[in-house]
Scaffold this motif. Structure first.
Motif, PDB file in Angstrom:
ATOM      1  N   ILE A 333      43.371 -29.607  45.082  1.00 30.60           N
ATOM      2  CA  ILE A 333      43.608 -28.128  45.207  1.00 30.60           C
ATOM      3  C   ILE A 333      43.691 -27.795  43.627  1.00 30.60           C
ATOM      4  CG2 ILE A 333      45.681 -26.878  45.160  1.00 30.60           C
ATOM      5  CD1 ILE A 333      46.608 -28.426  47.731  1.00 30.60           C
ATOM      6  N   ILE A 334      43.100 -26.706  43.201  1.00 27.15           N
ATOM      7  CA  ILE A 334      43.108 -26.257  41.883  1.00 27.15           C
ATOM      8  C   ILE A 334      43.797 -24.911  41.932  1.00 27.15           C
ATOM      9  CG2 ILE A 334      41.928 -25.623  39.598  1.00 27.15           C
ATOM     10  CD1 ILE A 334      39.876 -27.853  40.109  1.00 27.15           C
ATOM     11  N   SER A 335      44.807 -24.752  41.348  1.00 29.63           N
ATOM     12  CA  SER A 335      45.523 -23.536  41.512  1.00 29.63           C
ATOM     13  C   SER A 335      46.336 -23.077  40.192  1.00 29.63           C
ATOM     14  CB  SER A 335      46.634 -23.558  42.784  1.00 29.63           C
ATOM     15  OG  SER A 335      47.632 -22.458  42.536  1.00 29.63           O
ATOM     16  N   THR A 336      46.643 -21.903  40.076  1.00 31.98           N
ATOM     17  CA  THR A 336      47.422 -21.391  38.893  1.00 31.98           C
ATOM     18  C   THR A 336      48.845 -21.487  39.182  1.00 31.98           C
ATOM     19  OG1 THR A 336      46.700 -19.176  39.241  1.00 31.98           O
ATOM     20  CG2 THR A 336      45.699 -20.486  37.425  1.00 31.98           C
ATOM     21  N   SER A 337      49.116 -21.957  40.370  1.00 26.64           N
ATOM     22  CA  SER A 337      50.660 -21.873  40.706  1.00 26.64           C
ATOM     23  C   SER A 337      51.148 -23.255  40.025  1.00 26.64           C
ATOM     24  CB  SER A 337      50.670 -22.173  42.416  1.00 26.64           C
ATOM     25  OG  SER A 337      52.018 -22.036  42.823  1.00 26.64           O
ATOM     26  N   TYR A 338      52.146 -23.972  40.799  1.00 22.33           N
ATOM     27  CA  TYR A 338      52.692 -24.773  39.949  1.00 22.33           C
ATOM     28  C   TYR A 338      52.622 -26.317  40.514  1.00 22.33           C
ATOM     29  CZ  TYR A 338      55.135 -20.750  38.103  1.00 22.33           C
ATOM     30  OH  TYR A 338      55.058 -19.572  37.754  1.00 22.33           O
ATOM     31  N   THR A 339      52.531 -27.408  39.855  1.00 27.54           N
ATOM     32  CA  THR A 339      52.247 -28.621  40.250  1.00 27.54           C
ATOM     33  C   THR A 339      53.193 -29.056  41.277  1.00 27.54           C
ATOM     34  OG1 THR A 339      53.306 -29.518  38.420  1.00 27.54           O
ATOM     35  CG2 THR A 339      50.856 -29.679  38.447  1.00 27.54           C
ATOM     36  N   LEU A 340      54.425 -28.661  41.168  1.00 36.04           N
ATOM     37  CA  LEU A 340      55.542 -28.964  42.100  1.00 36.04           C
ATOM     38  C   LEU A 340      55.345 -28.553  43.514  1.00 36.04           C
ATOM     39  CD1 LEU A 340      58.537 -29.889  42.609  1.00 36.04           C
ATOM     40  CD2 LEU A 340      59.069 -27.631  42.323  1.00 36.04           C
ATOM     41  N   ILE A 341      54.677 -27.329  43.419  1.00 33.59           N
ATOM     42  CA  ILE A 341      54.145 -26.726  44.965  1.00 33.59           C
ATOM     43  C   ILE A 341      52.984 -27.346  45.270  1.00 33.59           C
ATOM     44  CG2 ILE A 341      53.790 -24.524  46.130  1.00 33.59           C
ATOM     45  CD1 ILE A 341      56.818 -24.993  45.029  1.00 33.59           C
ATOM     46  N   THR A 342      51.883 -27.471  44.487  1.00 33.89           N
ATOM     47  CA  THR A 342      50.564 -28.123  44.939  1.00 33.89           C
ATOM     48  C   THR A 342      50.614 -29.322  45.294  1.00 33.89           C
ATOM     49  OG1 THR A 342      50.107 -28.340  42.712  1.00 33.89           O
ATOM     50  CG2 THR A 342      49.324 -26.484  43.463  1.00 33.89           C
ATOM     51  N   ASN A 343      51.674 -30.173  44.507  1.00 35.92           N
ATOM     52  CA  ASN A 343      51.793 -31.515  45.112  1.00 35.92           C
ATOM     53  C   ASN A 343      52.470 -31.678  46.585  1.00 35.92           C
ATOM     54  OD1 ASN A 343      50.458 -32.581  42.783  1.00 35.92           O
ATOM     55  ND2 ASN A 343      52.676 -32.902  41.781  1.00 35.92           N
ATOM     56  N   TYR A 344      53.258 -30.672  46.649  1.00 37.05           N
ATOM     57  CA  TYR A 344      53.795 -30.626  48.092  1.00 37.05           C
ATOM     58  C   TYR A 344      52.812 -30.400  49.141  1.00 37.05           C
ATOM     59  CZ  TYR A 344      56.271 -28.558  51.829  1.00 37.05           C
ATOM     60  OH  TYR A 344      56.996 -28.314  53.249  1.00 37.05           O
ATOM     61  N   VAL A 345      51.936 -29.419  48.704  1.00 37.43           N
ATOM     62  CA  VAL A 345      51.003 -29.085  49.832  1.00 37.43           C
ATOM     63  C   VAL A 345      49.879 -30.299  49.949  1.00 37.43           C
ATOM     64  CG1 VAL A 345      48.996 -27.368  50.103  1.00 37.43           C
ATOM     65  CG2 VAL A 345      51.149 -26.678  49.269  1.00 37.43           C
ATOM     66  N   VAL A 346      49.533 -30.799  48.721  1.00 36.79           N
ATOM     67  CA  VAL A 346      48.544 -32.091  48.875  1.00 36.79           C
ATOM     68  C   VAL A 346      49.065 -33.215  49.754  1.00 36.79           C
ATOM     69  CG1 VAL A 346      48.193 -34.284  47.317  1.00 36.79           C
ATOM     70  CG2 VAL A 346      47.394 -31.839  46.582  1.00 36.79           C
ATOM     71  N   LYS A 347      50.609 -33.326  49.706  1.00 36.58           N
ATOM     72  CA  LYS A 347      50.853 -34.427  50.737  1.00 36.58           C
ATOM     73  C   LYS A 347      50.997 -34.093  52.106  1.00 36.58           C
ATOM     74  CE  LYS A 347      54.044 -36.888  47.709  1.00 36.58           C
ATOM     75  NZ  LYS A 347      55.543 -36.910  47.091  1.00 36.58           N
ATOM     76  N   ASN A 348      51.226 -32.549  52.288  1.00 39.85           N
ATOM     77  CA  ASN A 348      51.191 -32.115  53.573  1.00 39.85           C
ATOM     78  C   ASN A 348      49.893 -32.134  54.239  1.00 39.85           C
ATOM     79  OD1 ASN A 348      53.568 -30.784  54.959  1.00 39.85           O
ATOM     80  ND2 ASN A 348      54.106 -30.746  52.963  1.00 39.85           N
ATOM     81  N   ILE A 349      48.730 -31.802  53.402  1.00 40.56           N
ATOM     82  CA  ILE A 349      47.516 -31.815  54.092  1.00 40.56           C
ATOM     83  C   ILE A 349      46.697 -32.982  53.959  1.00 40.56           C
ATOM     84  CG2 ILE A 349      47.427 -29.408  53.626  1.00 40.56           C
ATOM     85  CD1 ILE A 349      45.446 -29.731  51.478  1.00 40.56           C
ATOM     86  N   GLY A 350      47.019 -33.784  53.353  1.00 41.46           N
ATOM     87  CA  GLY A 350      46.474 -35.375  52.982  1.00 41.46           C
ATOM     88  C   GLY A 350      45.376 -35.262  52.018  1.00 41.46           C
ATOM     89  N   ALA A 351      45.460 -34.227  50.984  1.00 42.59           N
ATOM     90  CA  ALA A 351      44.482 -34.154  50.054  1.00 42.59           C
ATOM     91  C   ALA A 351      44.767 -35.220  48.800  1.00 42.59           C
ATOM     92  CB  ALA A 351      44.389 -32.910  49.203  1.00 42.59           C
ATOM     93  N   ASP A 352      43.868 -35.416  47.848  1.00 39.25           N
ATOM     94  CA  ASP A 352      43.844 -36.389  46.982  1.00 39.25           C
ATOM     95  C   ASP A 352      44.524 -36.026  45.492  1.00 39.25           C
ATOM     96  OD1 ASP A 352      42.364 -38.347  48.534  1.00 39.25           O
ATOM     97  OD2 ASP A 352      40.597 -36.871  48.357  1.00 39.25           O
ATOM     98  N   PHE A 353      44.336 -34.908  45.436  1.00 37.55           N
ATOM     99  CA  PHE A 353      44.978 -34.327  43.950  1.00 37.55           C
ATOM    100  C   PHE A 353      45.017 -32.874  43.962  1.00 37.55           C
ATOM    101  CE2 PHE A 353      40.331 -33.611  43.401  1.00 37.55           C
ATOM    102  CZ  PHE A 353      40.367 -32.639  42.597  1.00 37.55           C
ATOM    103  N   SER A 354      45.882 -32.479  42.893  1.00 39.77           N
ATOM    104  CA  SER A 354      46.046 -31.221  42.779  1.00 39.77           C
ATOM    105  C   SER A 354      46.227 -30.770  41.108  1.00 39.77           C
ATOM    106  CB  SER A 354      47.238 -30.562  43.437  1.00 39.77           C
ATOM    107  OG  SER A 354      48.514 -30.778  42.480  1.00 39.77           O
ATOM    108  N   TYR A 355      45.551 -30.043  40.549  1.00 38.25           N
ATOM    109  CA  TYR A 355      45.679 -29.564  39.328  1.00 38.25           C
ATOM    110  C   TYR A 355      46.407 -28.107  39.265  1.00 38.25           C
ATOM    111  CZ  TYR A 355      42.350 -33.218  38.014  1.00 38.25           C
ATOM    112  OH  TYR A 355      41.768 -34.580  38.044  1.00 38.25           O
ATOM    113  N   ALA A 356      47.317 -27.990  38.472  1.00 41.47           N
ATOM    114  CA  ALA A 356      47.932 -26.588  38.441  1.00 41.47           C
ATOM    115  C   ALA A 356      49.100 -26.614  37.129  1.00 41.47           C
ATOM    116  CB  ALA A 356      48.959 -26.553  39.830  1.00 41.47           C
ATOM    117  N   VAL A 357      49.718 -25.640  37.110  1.00 39.81           N
ATOM    118  CA  VAL A 357      50.574 -25.455  35.949  1.00 39.81           C
ATOM    119  C   VAL A 357      51.602 -26.146  36.109  1.00 39.81           C
ATOM    120  CG1 VAL A 357      51.731 -23.584  34.605  1.00 39.81           C
ATOM    121  CG2 VAL A 357      49.608 -23.174  35.403  1.00 39.81           C
ATOM    122  N   GLN A 358      52.305 -26.880  35.046  1.00 42.39           N
ATOM    123  CA  GLN A 358      53.417 -27.528  35.074  1.00 42.39           C
ATOM    124  C   GLN A 358      54.856 -26.745  34.921  1.00 42.39           C
ATOM    125  OE1 GLN A 358      52.354 -30.550  32.875  1.00 42.39           O
ATOM    126  NE2 GLN A 358      51.428 -32.010  34.239  1.00 42.39           N
TER     127      GLN A 358
END
Lengths: 457, 282
Positions: A333-358
């Protein structure tokens, strides 16, 4: 007479047959099974079959071998693997013969099999450079060996995959007479690929460590050769293997999530008007992101996660991600949202990584500070040249996972995604309201489903 | 979107034109670190208008030609490899068969990214004899075909002209222009003919401008040109601004004016001293 030493760990399936095979040979007066604290009934089966079992104090093949040497009562000892069944009938006599005839001090058994990958790709090239005298050995990593106890006692055993090559090198350095004998055909299971990395590392470490201990003037030249070979090999592998790696990158807001996280926060925490004003006033994406983060000051992690938890995801995201992974895709996931949120989504959908704003969190609460991760910023190699862009993050991910741009699928929905979608091998505009994104993307998905991606993956 | 060119195909026919194409290929290879493939196709036809299959009925031993071509290509490789200063290599191949078909197969098999062809001034006889035209090459290979003339050699693509012929945004050309522009620090000139109804703005022009700005930071200018034929107007404009590259599509909009030019699919490349890249698809 001979002592057979069999290091064993959880070998209940084969140990009894191996011990019986040894005891059938008239030259053998002693069979020692050095058990590495097996979880199964290896010990009972070995004892029943007639072996003397010694429980190794510390796990590891090297220590087991040393325990075996210390307990052996004969001068000539033979090491056999516990997981090979059946052995060719002549195995023991062929290994022992050069020793009994005093033609050799150390015998290495070889057997017909496909060339081992670590042997051919790691051990042999290194031996060629450091020990040309051992370059002709067909299976330098073979664990079926025989030798004189007095020589084995002078050896310091490695306690990992480097043990067999280490013994060979020590014997060579002690100027022992070494002979390689072919014992016939053995059904040998190939190691799983996951074990090959560890094995390669430990075998190469053993060879290099021995070379360093006995370093002459030529070592510097050898090190330079290895470094050059390693560099070229690394580059070659990177260039060529990159062709096979694939990646799928998703935007998060309005793509995976059926809504925007910050909009949901605004609604929940009551700053919708402030958010609208900020978006109207501020056009610099970095400053906008930092100012929006200030609106979240004081919010706890639980509160923020609760907001994202309440935003629905596109129904088929999980099965599509699973199918893409099945096809060999790395999912990010590459998003300009926050890593706290993208990491939550990564775990939920079974993705491998996320890059976002911290989003800075101290003591469980957002401080209102947002840190822009360096991967969003342009480097001299930046493909798009934009100072702050998702494409820079994709370039970083491609570099990290060794994926070529043309093997990247990118799914985005908004104006912010134009660049990354345009630079991807296959860019998808997902339920977009941005007319130009639709034109830039190679494909447009108009329904709220990612199933269409699988047709192109 | 690919972020680099990896392989450039230069069809070789052992004429003066090869030199122009190879020199341009080397310029690109040195900038983009890509490989150059010099490929000659032996397709000796007894009568030039017959296909190679028909020529099989006539006694002809092509082995000597293959050997000759191989030797010449080796000479060329040795001569030009000294000019390469990047990571790229020169590969050589001699093929046998129909030139167009063999080149098409080669581009697919070895994943070419661009074809560079030396071009002589338009010559009707040559056009009839030659099985390989820019238009056909672009169509069959689906690759960008860069046509260069002797006087078109420059060592960079500082000014890239990208004409628009309809209301579609030319994404393929934009992406290739962005790729080249990034390496050569170019300026892209997006041009379009003023419409007959004299509308003040042309939406596709501003949209193309916005797309380029979305994908890259390369400077871009949009210009509305006065004229009736896009090919000649683009050529005139490119000459005026001293452009280094024109990027067109394999469409009739880029044929030079006149019925004969349309019949012979005479793209503006044949009249341009400036290198022209022709792409088949938008």
């Amino acid at each position: 007479m001979l002592t057979i030493i069999i290091p064993a760990l959880n070998e209940a399936n084969t140990i009894a047959n191996v011990v019986s095979f040894c005891r059938r040979n008239k030259l053998v007066s002693e069979v020692l099974v050095i058990d590495d604290r097996s979880d199964d009934n290896t010990v009972e089966l070995a004892e029943t079959a007639g072996a003397r079992v010694i429980i190794s104090a510390v796990r590891g093949k090297g220590i087991s071998m040393k325990d075996g040497i210390d307990n052996a009562s004969n001068e000539i000892v033979i090491f056999l693997d516990a997981d090979i069944d059946p052995y060719p009938d002549e195995t023991i006599s062929k290994l022992a013969e050069p020793l009994l005839l005093n033609e050799a001090d150390f015998v290495k058994g070889t057997f017909a099999r496909n060339a081992g990958r670590v042997t051919e790709l790691v051990a042999k090239p290194l031996l060629n450079i450091f020990y040309p005298g051992l370059a002709d050995f067909s299976q330098p990593l073979s664990g079926m060996i025989a030798g004189r106890k007095s020589l084995f006692k002078r050896i310091k055993f490695f306690n990992d995959y480097g043990v067999d090559i280490g013994i060979l090198l020590d014997m060579y350095l002690m100027k022992a007479r070494i002979k390689e004998v072919n014992i016939g055909y053995i059904e040998n299971k190939s190691k799983p690929w996951q074990a090959l990395g560890k094995m390669s590392r430990e075998v190469s470490r053993a060879i290099i460590a021995k070379a360093q201990q006995n370093a002459g003037d030529e070592i510097e030249e050898a090190v330079e050769s290895i470094e050059e070979i390693n560099r070229q090999m690394h580059n070659s592998l990177k260039e060529n293997l990159g062709v096979h790696h694939k990646m799928a990158i998703f935007d998060m807001d309005d793509t995976i999530l059926k809504g925007r996280f910050i909009n949901a926060c605004a609604k929940t925490f009551g700053f919708e008007a402030k958010l609208a004003d900020l978006r109207h006033e501020e056009h610099d994406p970095i400053i906008l992101s930092k100012r929006i983060a200030l609106l979240l000051k004081g919010r706890t992690i639980d509160e923020l996660l609760d907001v994202v938890h309440n935003i629905q995801m596109v129904d088929d995201i999980k099965p599509v991600v699973a199918d893409l992974k099945q096809k060999g895709y790395i999912i990010g996931i590459i998003s300009t949202s926050y890593t706290l949120i993208t990491n939550y989504v990564v775990k939920n959908i079974g993705a491998d990584f996320s890059y976002a704003v911290q989003l800075e969190i101290i003591e469980g609460k957002a401080t209102g500070e947002a840190n822009m991760a360096s991967y969003f910023f342009a480097s001299p190699e930046s493909i798009c040249g934009h100072a702050f862009c998702k494409t820079n993050a994709m370039q970083y991910a491609c570099e990290k996972y060794n994926v070529q741009f043309k093997n990247c699928i990118v799914v985005g929905d908004s104006k912010d995604d134009r660049c990354i979608v345009g630079h991807a091998g296959k860019g998808f505009a997902f339920c977009t309201k941005d007319e130009l994104l639709g034109k830039i993307a190679s494909n447009e998905i108009k329904e709220s489903s990612f199933r269409a991606l699988l047709e192109y993956a | 979107m690919q972020n680099n060119l990896y392989n450039i195909l230069v069809p070789i026919d052992f004429t003066q034109k090869d030199r122009w194409a190879i020199t341009k290929a080397i310029e690109l290879a040195n900038a983009l670190h890509c490989n150059i493939h010099l490929v000659h196709v032996v397709s000796k036809n007894v009568f030039p208008l017959l296909t190679v299959e028909a020529s099989h009925f006539y006694p002809y031993n092509y082995t000597a030609d293959l050997k000759y071509a191989q030797d010449r290509l080796h000479e060329m490789k040795n001569q030009y490899k000294q000019h390469l200063c990047g990571k790229g290599q020169i590969e050589i191949s001699v093929l046998h068969g129909n030139e167009q078909e063999e080149l098409t197969k080669y581009t697919r098999l070895y994943q070419m990214d661009m074809v560079i062809k030396g071009l002589s001034k338009f010559n009707l006889l040559h056009r009839i004899i030659s099985t390989v035209s820019i238009s056909n090459l672009a169509k069959k290979t689906s690759m960008p075909v860069l046509a260069v003339r002797a006087s078109g050699l420059v060592s960079h693509f500082k000014k890239i002209v990208l004409p628009l012929h309809d209301d579609n945004i030319p994404m393929h050309r934009i992406k290739l222009a962005a790729l080249l522009g990034r390496y050569f620090k170019s300026t892209i000139f997006v041009v379009s003919l003023r419409k007959e109804n004299n509308e003040p703005g042309i939406p596709v022009l501003s949209q193309t401008l916005e797309v380029i700005q979305s994908l890259t930071t390369i400077p871009v200018q949009s210009i509305i040109l006065e004229g009736k034929n896009l090919a000649t107007t683009t050529l005139n404009f490119s000459k005026k601004i001293n452009a280094d590259l024109i990027m067109i599509n394999n469409k009739h909009d880029y044929y030079l004016p006149g019925i004969w030019n349309r019949i012979t699919k005479r793209l503006l490349s044949y009249n341009s001293k400036i290198p022209v890249i022709t792409l088949e698809n938008e």
